[in-house]
Design a protein around this motif. Structure first.
Motif, PDB file in Angstrom:
ATOM      1  N   ASP A  70      14.155   5.934   2.323  1.00 26.05           N
ATOM      2  CA  ASP A  70      15.084   5.141   1.510  1.00 26.05           C
ATOM      3  C   ASP A  70      14.351   4.048   0.737  1.00 26.05           C
ATOM      4  OD1 ASP A  70      17.596   4.680   0.470  1.00 26.05           O
ATOM      5  OD2 ASP A  70      18.189   3.297   2.070  1.00 26.05           O
ATOM      6  N   ILE A  71      13.257   4.424   0.110  1.00 23.72           N
ATOM      7  CA  ILE A  71      12.419   3.478  -0.631  1.00 23.72           C
ATOM      8  C   ILE A  71      13.069   3.177  -1.976  1.00 23.72           C
ATOM      9  CG2 ILE A  71      10.143   3.097  -1.641  1.00 23.72           C
ATOM     10  CD1 ILE A  71       9.175   5.323   0.379  1.00 23.72           C
ATOM     11  N   LYS A  72      13.221   1.898  -2.259  1.00 25.06           N
ATOM     12  CA  LYS A  72      13.830   1.480  -3.527  1.00 25.06           C
ATOM     13  C   LYS A  72      12.949   0.445  -4.202  1.00 25.06           C
ATOM     14  CE  LYS A  72      18.452   2.344  -1.919  1.00 25.06           C
ATOM     15  NZ  LYS A  72      19.464   1.809  -1.066  1.00 25.06           N
ATOM     16  N   GLU A  73      12.769   0.598  -5.497  1.00 20.07           N
ATOM     17  CA  GLU A  73      12.069  -0.413  -6.287  1.00 20.07           C
ATOM     18  C   GLU A  73      13.099  -1.386  -6.822  1.00 20.07           C
ATOM     19  OE1 GLU A  73       9.748  -0.285 -10.380  1.00 20.07           O
ATOM     20  OE2 GLU A  73       8.611   0.634  -8.753  1.00 20.07           O
ATOM     21  N   ILE A  74      12.942  -2.661  -6.467  1.00 26.51           N
ATOM     22  CA  ILE A  74      13.876  -3.699  -6.898  1.00 26.51           C
ATOM     23  C   ILE A  74      13.505  -4.196  -8.293  1.00 26.51           C
ATOM     24  CG2 ILE A  74      14.894  -5.935  -6.318  1.00 26.51           C
ATOM     25  CD1 ILE A  74      15.374  -3.626  -4.228  1.00 26.51           C
ATOM     26  N   SER A  75      12.211  -4.464  -8.486  1.00 23.84           N
ATOM     27  CA  SER A  75      11.720  -4.903  -9.796  1.00 23.84           C
ATOM     28  C   SER A  75      10.224  -4.630  -9.878  1.00 23.84           C
ATOM     29  CB  SER A  75      12.003  -6.396 -10.021  1.00 23.84           C
ATOM     30  OG  SER A  75      11.268  -7.180  -9.111  1.00 23.84           O
ATOM     31  N   SER A  76       9.721  -4.647 -11.096  1.00 24.53           N
ATOM     32  CA  SER A  76       8.302  -4.357 -11.289  1.00 24.53           C
ATOM     33  C   SER A  76       7.780  -5.073 -12.529  1.00 24.53           C
ATOM     34  CB  SER A  76       8.116  -2.843 -11.450  1.00 24.53           C
ATOM     35  OG  SER A  76       6.766  -2.533 -11.660  1.00 24.53           O
ATOM     36  N   SER A  77       6.580  -5.629 -12.386  1.00 25.18           N
ATOM     37  CA  SER A  77       5.870  -6.216 -13.523  1.00 25.18           C
ATOM     38  C   SER A  77       4.390  -5.883 -13.331  1.00 25.18           C
ATOM     39  CB  SER A  77       6.083  -7.731 -13.582  1.00 25.18           C
ATOM     40  OG  SER A  77       5.405  -8.368 -12.514  1.00 25.18           O
ATOM     41  N   ASP A  78       3.551  -6.349 -14.234  1.00 28.30           N
ATOM     42  CA  ASP A  78       2.117  -6.078 -14.109  1.00 28.30           C
ATOM     43  C   ASP A  78       1.509  -6.704 -12.861  1.00 28.30           C
ATOM     44  OD1 ASP A  78       2.159  -4.664 -16.453  1.00 28.30           O
ATOM     45  OD2 ASP A  78       1.377  -6.314 -17.684  1.00 28.30           O
ATOM     46  N   HIS A  79       2.093  -7.799 -12.371  1.00 24.00           N
ATOM     47  CA  HIS A  79       1.501  -8.540 -11.263  1.00 24.00           C
ATOM     48  C   HIS A  79       2.317  -8.515  -9.973  1.00 24.00           C
ATOM     49  CE1 HIS A  79      -1.703 -10.012 -13.756  1.00 24.00           C
ATOM     50  NE2 HIS A  79      -0.821 -10.341 -14.675  1.00 24.00           N
ATOM     51  N   ARG A  80       3.530  -7.959  -9.999  1.00 23.58           N
ATOM     52  CA  ARG A  80       4.356  -7.913  -8.786  1.00 23.58           C
ATOM     53  C   ARG A  80       5.284  -6.706  -8.820  1.00 23.58           C
ATOM     54  NH1 ARG A  80       7.669 -12.680  -5.812  1.00 23.58           N
ATOM     55  NH2 ARG A  80       5.601 -12.970  -4.939  1.00 23.58           N
ATOM     56  N   VAL A  81       5.373  -6.039  -7.671  1.00 24.22           N
ATOM     57  CA  VAL A  81       6.339  -4.958  -7.464  1.00 24.22           C
ATOM     58  C   VAL A  81       7.147  -5.326  -6.229  1.00 24.22           C
ATOM     59  CG1 VAL A  81       6.640  -2.507  -6.985  1.00 24.22           C
ATOM     60  CG2 VAL A  81       4.769  -3.240  -8.465  1.00 24.22           C
ATOM     61  N   GLY A 114      -8.436  -9.053  -8.523  1.00 22.81           N
ATOM     62  CA  GLY A 114      -8.269  -7.605  -8.461  1.00 22.81           C
ATOM     63  C   GLY A 114      -7.772  -7.083  -7.125  1.00 22.81           C
ATOM     64  N   THR A 115      -7.688  -7.941  -6.113  1.00 23.85           N
ATOM     65  CA  THR A 115      -7.139  -7.511  -4.829  1.00 23.85           C
ATOM     66  C   THR A 115      -5.616  -7.592  -4.882  1.00 23.85           C
ATOM     67  OG1 THR A 115      -7.292  -9.727  -3.893  1.00 23.85           O
ATOM     68  CG2 THR A 115      -9.166  -8.246  -3.515  1.00 23.85           C
ATOM     69  N   SER A 116      -4.995  -6.911  -3.968  1.00 26.83           N
ATOM     70  CA  SER A 116      -3.536  -6.932  -3.869  1.00 26.83           C
ATOM     71  C   SER A 116      -3.145  -7.470  -2.511  1.00 26.83           C
ATOM     72  CB  SER A 116      -2.974  -5.518  -4.026  1.00 26.83           C
ATOM     73  OG  SER A 116      -3.309  -4.991  -5.273  1.00 26.83           O
ATOM     74  N   VAL A 117      -1.989  -8.084  -2.461  1.00 27.59           N
ATOM     75  CA  VAL A 117      -1.450  -8.600  -1.207  1.00 27.59           C
ATOM     76  C   VAL A 117      -0.025  -8.081  -1.068  1.00 27.59           C
ATOM     77  CG1 VAL A 117      -0.677 -10.757  -2.240  1.00 27.59           C
ATOM     78  CG2 VAL A 117      -1.143 -10.676   0.194  1.00 27.59           C
ATOM     79  N   LEU A 118       0.346  -7.719   0.151  1.00 30.42           N
ATOM     80  CA  LEU A 118       1.711  -7.275   0.416  1.00 30.42           C
ATOM     81  C   LEU A 118       2.329  -8.239   1.413  1.00 30.42           C
ATOM     82  CD1 LEU A 118       3.019  -3.724   0.978  1.00 30.42           C
ATOM     83  CD2 LEU A 118       3.660  -5.514   2.582  1.00 30.42           C
TER      84      LEU A 118
END
Length: 106
Positions: free
Chosen positions: A59-70, A96-100
């Motif tokens: 049940d994965i849903k994308e709420i919003s997305s931009s170049d720097h945040r999903v 260049g690293t990502s954080v969740l």
């Protein structure tokens, strides 16, 4: 039942991802995005303390997305036979690293 020690009923967990794809952040439902969520959950102190691990993400849903945040939400089934609702976002840092950051919603 999983006990989350947080007054608000939400637990925030952060994990860095280095070596993110050249295209920026993964999408919520991509293999890389699901793996990032799974790794973050499995590395959380409460998960390690209670020997919990992710069995399935649904049940994965994308709420919003931009170049720097999903921003996403999903249901996480654990090896304790519980299904948890999680809200999370992946951020792309300047280096260049990502954080969740993951929030388990009770």
């Amino acid at each position: 039942m999983i006990k989350i020690n947080a007054a608000s009923g939400i637990l925030a967990i952060t994990l860095l991802l280095s070596g993110c794809s050249d295209d920026g952040l993964p999408s919520c439902s991509s293999d890389e995005g699901i793996q990032f969520l799974t790794d973050t959950f499995n590395e959380a102190q409460f998960a390690r303390q209670d020997s919990l691990s992710v069995v399935e993400v649904t049940d994965i849903k994308e709420i919003s997305s931009s170049d720097h945040r999903v921003q996403c939400s999903a249901k996480v089934s654990t090896n304790s036979a519980e299904t948890l609702l999680v809200n999370y976002h992946m951020d792309l840092r300047d280096d260049g690293t990502s954080v969740l950051e993951l929030k388990v919603v009770e």
